[in-house]
Design an enzyme around this catalytic site. Structure first.
Site, PDB file in Angstrom:
ATOM      1  CG  HIS A 140     -56.441  63.483 -40.928  1.00  0.00           C
ATOM      2  ND1 HIS A 140     -56.921  62.404 -40.216  1.00  0.00           N
ATOM      3  CD2 HIS A 140     -56.488  64.533 -40.072  1.00  0.00           C
ATOM      4  CE1 HIS A 140     -57.249  62.798 -38.997  1.00  0.00           C
ATOM      5  NE2 HIS A 140     -56.996  64.082 -38.884  1.00  0.00           N
ATOM      6  CG  ASP A 170     -56.671  59.237 -41.368  1.00  0.00           C
ATOM      7  OD1 ASP A 170     -55.732  59.803 -41.959  1.00  0.00           O
ATOM      8  OD2 ASP A 170     -57.405  59.798 -40.541  1.00  0.00           O
ATOM      9  CB  SER A 244     -56.181  63.911 -35.676  1.00  0.00           C
ATOM     10  OG  SER A 244     -57.507  64.263 -35.920  1.00  0.00           O
TER      11      SER A 244
END
Length: 504
Positions: A140, A170, A244
């Site tokens: 992402h 992901d 992230s």
């Protein structure tokens, strides 16, 4: 004097315990754990920080024809009522052509229409896993990007290219082409990771640059609803936006997880973060580096959990496995004869805990390999062998059932199933019976059955009338069952529901 002291001591024991000393001494002691000294994370941070990077993502925004054809030639728009000799009309007639020529020259320099300038799109974290420049981050973070920049902990900026990405887990892999040898880290054996272990998260929260936080593993095997392969580690180290793709380390400097998501009503850290386990990441990353994509095994059946009620209705001793709701047409499962109402209890001899466990294990199988699937069907165990397929890139859940009749109150042909709290009517397509009404205080109402939904089968036997339903229920009662399994079709799809049946 010694005798007096001994008696006094015994009296003290009796007063404090209320029991004779020899009885009191036989009780087990309360649990005591030697508390370890609070560790310093400095050595770990010093060792791993050079391997952790910030990832800056840019995307080339497409320029529309209107934007690329920007013109100063207003054509009198907004000034239609001005006299011909008005100074503003003279201004636009003289000024606009020169400015349009300049705009044309800039378009020529920019290149073909549709290629706009690079704009910032995202910012996250990542880490090197090889000395020749392969690094891991989240899908992402990079999914919408067309240009990627890696920022080292010393501030050095390096261009990177996308090697591959996998939306289902992901994860993504980038590659930096450079002559230098990069400091890199390795994945841990996360089977050894225990709840309560110390961990250190390193990343780039809010674009601030390298930031270190510490915490513990709060839980394992978390399902956060992001997909069928959810198996997250939950950590309480502070993780925020920008973390992230960054790593979570154990105290040996090995990556135990990749920070992916946080639970936060406000968007900030509340001590609940989720990381992809190292075991999942390692397999996916290896595939992305080798092939640029991930090939997964595919069974092709829609499944749901086996609840205690469902297990009882099927004669299963334990509420484990995955209940097959609908095999997809042409799938490996359908070709092997797997049917609605089957329960997958084992795969290659290993028990299946639940649908998530089955989905992960099938996905890990090599497409084209043979698998042994153990089923619970009609009160007994059966085994089928099948060839594992390749999960299609656009694989979706089976289409929801359609064509249900929407009954009106008092519709002709309604028949009552009073013990179940239902009235039903034959379906217009001849398949099953349509629920005409549901008593909201009944077990059927409690379990979410609704008007307009269709009962297709009971205990894996097709039904076309209320009499068919009652016949199957009576047979279940004779077999000593206290629950019956109803297959329900609705606009949202197909599912199974176990309902209590009254003995008598």
């Amino acid at each position: 004097m010694l005798k007096t002291t001994t008696v006094a001591g015994l009296a003290a024991v009796l007063l404090t315990t209320g029991l004779p000393a020899e009885v009191a001494q036989s009780f087990a002691e309360a649990v005591r754990v030697q508390a370890p000294a609070v560790p310093s994370f400095a050595n770990v941070v010093d060792a791993v920080s050079p391997a952790v990077v910030s990832v800056r993502v840019q995307a080339r925004e497409r320029v529309s024809d209107d934007e690329s054809n920007f013109t100063f030639d207003f054509g009198g728009r907004g000034f239609e009522d001005l006299p011909e000799d008005h100074p503003l009309r003279r201004f636009f007639r003289e000024f606009a052509p020169r400015e349009n020529d300049r705009a044309d020259r800039w378009r020529d320099r920019r290149g073909p229409r549709g290629e706009g300038r690079l704009r910032p799109r995202a910012q996250g974290s990542g880490f090197f896993i090889t000395e020749d420049g392969y690094l891991v981050t989240n899908n992402h973070v990079v999914s919408d990007g067309s240009a990627f920049t890696v920022i080292m902990n010393d501030g050095t900026e390096l261009d990177a290219k996308l090697v591959g990405k996998d939306s289902r887990t992901d994860l993504a892999v980038l590659k930096v082409d450079d002559k230098r040898k990069f400091t890199y880290v390795s994945f841990a054996d996360d089977e050894k990771v225990r709840v309560g272990d110390w961990v250190v998260a390193v990343g780039n929260p809010f674009g601030l640059g390298g930031t270190v936080t510490a915490g513990i593993i709060s839980a394992r095997g978390r399902d956060i609803g992001s997909g069928p392969y959810d198996d997250y580690l939950q950590v309480d180290a502070a993780v925020n936006r920008g973390n992230s793709g960054g790593p979570t380390f154990n105290l040996s400097g090995e990556v135990v997880g990749i920070n992916t998501a946080i639970f936060s009503p406000s968007g900030g850290n509340v001590g609940i973060a989720f990381a992809i386990p190292a075991s999942v990441a390692k397999d996916v990353v290896d595939s992305l580096i080798k092939d640029g994509t991930v090939s997964r095994g595919w069974l092709g059946v829609q499944i749901q959990p086996v609840t205690k009620d469902i297990a009882e209705s099927l004669g299963l001793s334990e509420a484990n496995g995955a209940l097959v709701v609908e095999p997809q047409a042409g799938s490996p499962g359908e070709k092997a004869g797997i049917k609605n109402g089957d329960v997958v209890t084992a795969l290659n001899g290993e028990p299946v805990k639940d649908p998530r466990d089955l989905a992960r294990r099938v996905a890990a199988l090599r497409p084209g390999s043979t698998a042994e699937v153990t089923l619970w069907r009609s009160g007994k165990s059966e085994t089928v062998n099948l060839e594992i397929g390749t999960l299609p890139s656009d694989a979706k859940e089976p289409a929801p059932a359609t064509g249900e009749a929407q009954p009106d109150e008092g519709q002709a042909g309604e028949e009552a199933l009073a013990d179940l709290g239902l009235t039903v009517t034959p379906s217009e397509d001849g398949k099953g019976v349509t629920i005409a009404s549901v008593d909201p205080d009944s077990d059927a109402g409690d379990r979410g059955l609704k008007e307009g939904e269709k009962i297709v089968s009971v205990n894996n036997q097709e039904v076309k009338s209320a009499d068919d339903v009652l016949k199957v229920i009576n047979n279940a009662k004779k077999d000593g069952r206290s629950k019956a399994l109803f297959q329900i079709e609705a606009q949202e799809g197909s599912r199974f529901v176990a309902l209590p049946i009254t003995q008598g």
